[in-house]
Design a protein around this motif. Structure first.
Motif, PDB file in Angstrom:
ATOM      1  N   THR A  43     -56.284  34.698   3.188  1.00 46.46           N
ATOM      2  CA  THR A  43     -57.299  35.239   4.096  1.00 46.46           C
ATOM      3  C   THR A  43     -58.696  34.836   3.646  1.00 46.46           C
ATOM      4  OG1 THR A  43     -55.891  37.144   4.619  1.00 46.46           O
ATOM      5  CG2 THR A  43     -58.243  37.361   5.074  1.00 46.46           C
ATOM      6  N   ALA A  44     -58.969  34.950   2.362  1.00 41.44           N
ATOM      7  CA  ALA A  44     -60.303  34.640   1.838  1.00 41.44           C
ATOM      8  C   ALA A  44     -60.680  33.181   2.084  1.00 41.44           C
ATOM      9  CB  ALA A  44     -60.362  34.956   0.345  1.00 41.44           C
ATOM     10  N   LEU A  45     -59.708  32.276   1.940  1.00 44.85           N
ATOM     11  CA  LEU A  45     -60.006  30.854   2.112  1.00 44.85           C
ATOM     12  C   LEU A  45     -60.252  30.476   3.567  1.00 44.85           C
ATOM     13  CD1 LEU A  45     -57.484  29.211  -0.391  1.00 44.85           C
ATOM     14  CD2 LEU A  45     -59.937  29.600  -0.684  1.00 44.85           C
ATOM     15  N   SER A  46     -59.871  31.344   4.482  1.00 47.91           N
ATOM     16  CA  SER A  46     -60.100  31.057   5.899  1.00 47.91           C
ATOM     17  C   SER A  46     -61.424  31.637   6.399  1.00 47.91           C
ATOM     18  CB  SER A  46     -58.949  31.624   6.738  1.00 47.91           C
ATOM     19  OG  SER A  46     -58.969  33.040   6.735  1.00 47.91           O
ATOM     20  N   GLU A  47     -62.089  32.383   5.524  1.00 48.37           N
ATOM     21  CA  GLU A  47     -63.332  33.032   5.929  1.00 48.37           C
ATOM     22  C   GLU A  47     -64.553  32.183   5.575  1.00 48.37           C
ATOM     23  OE1 GLU A  47     -62.900  36.780   3.968  1.00 48.37           O
ATOM     24  OE2 GLU A  47     -61.697  37.655   5.606  1.00 48.37           O
ATOM     25  N   GLU A  48     -65.713  32.613   6.048  1.00 51.23           N
ATOM     26  CA  GLU A  48     -66.934  31.812   5.891  1.00 51.23           C
ATOM     27  C   GLU A  48     -67.398  31.716   4.447  1.00 51.23           C
ATOM     28  OE1 GLU A  48     -71.512  31.638   7.659  1.00 51.23           O
ATOM     29  OE2 GLU A  48     -70.038  33.033   8.509  1.00 51.23           O
ATOM     30  N   ASN A  49     -67.184  32.780   3.670  1.00 50.63           N
ATOM     31  CA  ASN A  49     -67.649  32.787   2.283  1.00 50.63           C
ATOM     32  C   ASN A  49     -66.491  33.071   1.325  1.00 50.63           C
ATOM     33  OD1 ASN A  49     -70.573  32.395   2.649  1.00 50.63           O
ATOM     34  ND2 ASN A  49     -70.450  34.356   3.743  1.00 50.63           N
ATOM     35  N   PRO A  50     -65.666  32.085   1.070  1.00 53.80           N
ATOM     36  CA  PRO A  50     -64.537  32.271   0.158  1.00 53.80           C
ATOM     37  C   PRO A  50     -65.026  32.297  -1.288  1.00 53.80           C
ATOM     38  CG  PRO A  50     -64.704  29.973   0.758  1.00 53.80           C
ATOM     39  CD  PRO A  50     -65.749  30.698   1.564  1.00 53.80           C
ATOM     40  N   PRO A  51     -64.191  32.715  -2.226  1.00 53.07           N
ATOM     41  CA  PRO A  51     -64.567  32.569  -3.629  1.00 53.07           C
ATOM     42  C   PRO A  51     -64.784  31.083  -3.907  1.00 53.07           C
ATOM     43  CG  PRO A  51     -62.216  32.989  -3.415  1.00 53.07           C
ATOM     44  CD  PRO A  51     -62.814  33.219  -2.065  1.00 53.07           C
ATOM     45  N   ASP A  52     -65.782  30.772  -4.705  1.00 55.18           N
ATOM     46  CA  ASP A  52     -66.088  29.355  -4.944  1.00 55.18           C
ATOM     47  C   ASP A  52     -65.041  28.703  -5.837  1.00 55.18           C
ATOM     48  OD1 ASP A  52     -68.776  29.313  -3.607  1.00 55.18           O
ATOM     49  OD2 ASP A  52     -69.138  30.870  -5.106  1.00 55.18           O
ATOM     50  N   VAL A  53     -64.655  29.412  -6.888  1.00 52.34           N
ATOM     51  CA  VAL A  53     -63.629  28.940  -7.825  1.00 52.34           C
ATOM     52  C   VAL A  53     -62.590  30.033  -7.936  1.00 52.34           C
ATOM     53  CG1 VAL A  53     -63.151  28.237 -10.212  1.00 52.34           C
ATOM     54  CG2 VAL A  53     -65.307  27.576  -9.115  1.00 52.34           C
ATOM     55  N   PHE A  54     -61.316  29.669  -8.051  1.00 56.30           N
ATOM     56  CA  PHE A  54     -60.298  30.699  -8.171  1.00 56.30           C
ATOM     57  C   PHE A  54     -59.109  30.189  -8.975  1.00 56.30           C
ATOM     58  CE2 PHE A  54     -59.974  28.499  -4.158  1.00 56.30           C
ATOM     59  CZ  PHE A  54     -58.650  28.103  -4.079  1.00 56.30           C
ATOM     60  N   GLU A  55     -58.470  31.143  -9.639  1.00 60.01           N
ATOM     61  CA  GLU A  55     -57.239  30.862 -10.364  1.00 60.01           C
ATOM     62  C   GLU A  55     -56.082  30.855  -9.382  1.00 60.01           C
ATOM     63  OE1 GLU A  55     -54.393  33.008 -13.751  1.00 60.01           O
ATOM     64  OE2 GLU A  55     -56.465  33.691 -13.459  1.00 60.01           O
ATOM     65  N   ILE A  56     -55.165  29.920  -9.569  1.00 61.12           N
ATOM     66  CA  ILE A  56     -54.030  29.799  -8.677  1.00 61.12           C
ATOM     67  C   ILE A  56     -52.795  29.434  -9.492  1.00 61.12           C
ATOM     68  CG2 ILE A  56     -54.637  27.395  -8.192  1.00 61.12           C
ATOM     69  CD1 ILE A  56     -53.535  27.705  -5.415  1.00 61.12           C
ATOM     70  N   GLY A  57     -51.674  30.069  -9.215  1.00 61.65           N
ATOM     71  CA  GLY A  57     -50.441  29.756  -9.919  1.00 61.65           C
ATOM     72  C   GLY A  57     -50.073  28.296  -9.751  1.00 61.65           C
ATOM     73  N   ASN A  58     -49.548  27.673 -10.799  1.00 64.19           N
ATOM     74  CA  ASN A  58     -49.307  26.231 -10.720  1.00 64.19           C
ATOM     75  C   ASN A  58     -48.308  25.863  -9.637  1.00 64.19           C
ATOM     76  OD1 ASN A  58     -47.207  27.366 -12.278  1.00 64.19           O
ATOM     77  ND2 ASN A  58     -47.017  25.591 -13.606  1.00 64.19           N
ATOM     78  N   THR A  59     -47.250  26.653  -9.453  1.00 62.22           N
ATOM     79  CA  THR A  59     -46.280  26.298  -8.417  1.00 62.22           C
ATOM     80  C   THR A  59     -46.763  26.666  -7.019  1.00 62.22           C
ATOM     81  OG1 THR A  59     -45.094  28.388  -8.702  1.00 62.22           O
ATOM     82  CG2 THR A  59     -44.334  26.495  -9.997  1.00 62.22           C
ATOM     83  N   GLN A  60     -47.833  27.451  -6.936  1.00 58.35           N
ATOM     84  CA  GLN A  60     -48.402  27.802  -5.635  1.00 58.35           C
ATOM     85  C   GLN A  60     -49.391  26.754  -5.138  1.00 58.35           C
ATOM     86  OE1 GLN A  60     -50.250  31.446  -6.723  1.00 58.35           O
ATOM     87  NE2 GLN A  60     -48.331  32.552  -7.019  1.00 58.35           N
ATOM     88  N   THR A  61     -49.881  25.932  -6.053  1.00 64.26           N
ATOM     89  CA  THR A  61     -50.954  24.989  -5.721  1.00 64.26           C
ATOM     90  C   THR A  61     -50.611  24.039  -4.580  1.00 64.26           C
ATOM     91  OG1 THR A  61     -51.741  25.141  -8.009  1.00 64.26           O
ATOM     92  CG2 THR A  61     -52.545  23.290  -6.703  1.00 64.26           C
ATOM     93  N   PRO A  62     -49.421  23.422  -4.543  1.00 58.76           N
ATOM     94  CA  PRO A  62     -49.144  22.471  -3.460  1.00 58.76           C
ATOM     95  C   PRO A  62     -49.255  23.076  -2.071  1.00 58.76           C
ATOM     96  CG  PRO A  62     -47.544  22.218  -5.220  1.00 58.76           C
ATOM     97  CD  PRO A  62     -48.320  23.457  -5.528  1.00 58.76           C
ATOM     98  N   ALA A  63     -48.828  24.328  -1.908  1.00 63.96           N
ATOM     99  CA  ALA A  63     -48.880  24.948  -0.583  1.00 63.96           C
ATOM    100  C   ALA A  63     -50.320  25.120  -0.112  1.00 63.96           C
ATOM    101  CB  ALA A  63     -48.160  26.294  -0.602  1.00 63.96           C
ATOM    102  N   TYR A  64     -51.210  25.527  -1.015  1.00 68.75           N
ATOM    103  CA  TYR A  64     -52.608  25.672  -0.654  1.00 68.75           C
ATOM    104  C   TYR A  64     -53.252  24.314  -0.396  1.00 68.75           C
ATOM    105  CZ  TYR A  64     -52.594  30.629  -1.847  1.00 68.75           C
ATOM    106  OH  TYR A  64     -52.341  31.981  -1.873  1.00 68.75           O
ATOM    107  N   ALA A  65     -52.864  23.314  -1.167  1.00 66.47           N
ATOM    108  CA  ALA A  65     -53.406  21.972  -0.952  1.00 66.47           C
ATOM    109  C   ALA A  65     -52.982  21.434   0.412  1.00 66.47           C
ATOM    110  CB  ALA A  65     -52.930  21.038  -2.066  1.00 66.47           C
ATOM    111  N   LYS A  66     -51.733  21.662   0.769  1.00 69.08           N
ATOM    112  CA  LYS A  66     -51.219  21.148   2.046  1.00 69.08           C
ATOM    113  C   LYS A  66     -51.958  21.747   3.229  1.00 69.08           C
ATOM    114  CE  LYS A  66     -47.009  20.583   4.784  1.00 69.08           C
ATOM    115  NZ  LYS A  66     -45.546  20.812   4.855  1.00 69.08           N
TER     116      LYS A  66
END
Length: 425
Positions: free
Chosen positions: A87-110
């Motif tokens: 939700t945060a990444l779809s909004e106008e002011n997302p967190p600038d930097v964030f921690e993300i689980g390594n196996t979760q990264t590809p889904a967010y990148a896609k």
């Protein structure tokens, strides 16, 4: 490190598409003359337990000194973080930097939520350990930066091993098996507690065999459980599991294997370092008996394959402060602060040269040698659904342990495995 951190970092979750805002090179992301980024504040999301307070304070001070900007750390809980971040990444002011689980990264990148960091990789990531950096790369592009990692080790009861006459820890898989057999023959202890569905250890064994759990069939991914290399990994698992009284249809949390070990009548188990705390809570007297060693591989010069749980740091594609975010990453991932994090939290740092910071931490010292040869579950966005209960890989493992051949077990779960891989992300 907190147990809830380690127990969560290896878990990929179902995600919905992110309608991420595009990058913005507007004034918010540019230097403000001689004062650098004076007056700006960078928002950084970190997960509960991942970064000590002192580390945050030290990084913030170095960041402010270099950029004249401030950093605001916001600590997040693992429970529900996928939906919150989506939700945060779809909004106008997302967190600038964030921690993300390594196996979760590809889904967010896609889904377009992450900014590319190829320039940062070239600048500061030339010596990042390849196995640790792999999860930050999607379709050949760098979408995150490796931050910290952990993997399984052998936790053993020193008294039980001594009673069996074993003086040294094993250096090869065969030596490990022989030692466990000796425990079974010379003591009343259960040689190893290995439930039938400790599937992250099984994933490690497949990595050690050079196997892949999925393969490409045209434009889609399908099960690769019928690969002979996967079968070889499962046969290794079966050989060791035969020395255990643990149920074949349960995982390491049902019951908690640390609690079983804590009773004092188990020679060893394969788990995360924090599981020693579970054993000690169940039986404080066992603390002095617990030792650790790297899971031995087929040969003494190469540890067993392990699943690498961990976290990456990413920059939101919708952040208006991407250049400032990269300045933060240059500092947070520097040898100074990456080393500090490794030392204070006992986690594996993103480059082998920094592993000296783990000296004196018995668990971390046992885990570190296997990191370079470790890996993860398939780094594809489609993988997320596979891990949902009932996990077909667990079903496959139990089927083999109950007498089916690896090929028969693979065929048994193939349709469900492929159905999950075909679900829309």
């Amino acid at each position: 490190m907190k147990r809830k951190l380690i127990s969560a970092i290896g878990v990929a979750a179902m995600m919905v598409s992110i309608a991420a805002c595009g990058g913005d090179d507007g004034d918010d992301g540019k230097k403000a003359g001689a004062d650098g980024y004076a007056g700006q504040t960078l928002t950084v999301w970190v997960m509960d337990g991942s970064s000590p307070d002192q580390w945050q304070k030290d990084v913030a001070a170095a960041f402010e000194k270099k950029t004249k900007a401030k950093v605001k750390f916001e600590v997040q809980q693992w429970n529900g973080i996928q939906q919150k971040l989506t939700t945060a990444l779809s909004e106008e002011n997302p967190p600038d930097v964030f921690e993300i689980g390594n196996t979760q990264t590809p889904a967010y990148a896609k889904t377009g939520g992450l900014a590319e960091l190829a320039d940062l990789k070239s600048e500061i990531g030339a010596d990042w350990t390849e196995s640790l950096n792999n999860s930050s790369v999607f379709e050949g592009k760098q979408y995150a930066a490796p931050w910290y990692f952990a993997n399984r080790v052998v936790l053993y009861n020193k008294s039980v091993w001594a009673e069996a006459g074993i003086k040294d820890t094993p250096k090869t898989r065969d030596e490990f098996y022989a030692d466990l057999k000796k425990i079974g023959e010379k003591t009343d202890a259960e040689p190893i507690y290995l439930p039938g569905q400790n599937w992250y250890h099984f994933v490690g064994l497949t990595i050690g065999e050079g196997a892949e759990l999925v393969k490409k069939d045209g434009d889609k991914y399908v099960s690769n459980l019928d690969d002979p290399k996967v079968a070889a990994a499962m046969e290794t698992y079966k050989k060791f599991q035969a020395l255990s009284k643990a149920p074949k249809d349960k995982d390491e949390a049902t019951p908690q294997q640390g609690e079983v070990f804590g009773k004092g009548n188990v020679g060893a188990f394969i788990g995360m370092g924090w599981e020693a705390g579970i054993a000690i809570e169940a039986n404080p007297k066992i603390e002095k008996e617990i030792g650790y060693f790297t899971i031995p591989g087929a040969t003494a010069d190469k540890p067993e394959g392990v699943f690498l749980g961990g976290s990456n740091l990413a920059v939101a594609a919708g952040s208006k402060k991407q250049e400032l975010a990269k300045e933060f990453l240059r500092i947070a991932l520097s040898d100074e602060f990456e080393g500090q994090l490794a030392k204070e939290n006992g986690v594996i740092p993103n480059k082998e040269a920094l592993q000296s910071n783990l000296e004196g931490n018995a668990v971390a010292e046992a885990a570190a040698p296997a990191a370079a040869g470790g890996g993860t579950t398939p780094l594809i966005a489609e993988w997320a659904a596979v891990e949902n209960a009932p996990n077909p890989i667990k079903t496959y493992m139990t089927a083999v342990l109950n007498g089916k051949t690896p090929a028969q077990a693979a065929a048994q779960v193939e349709d469900e495995f492929n159905k999950r891989l075909s679900q829309q992300q």
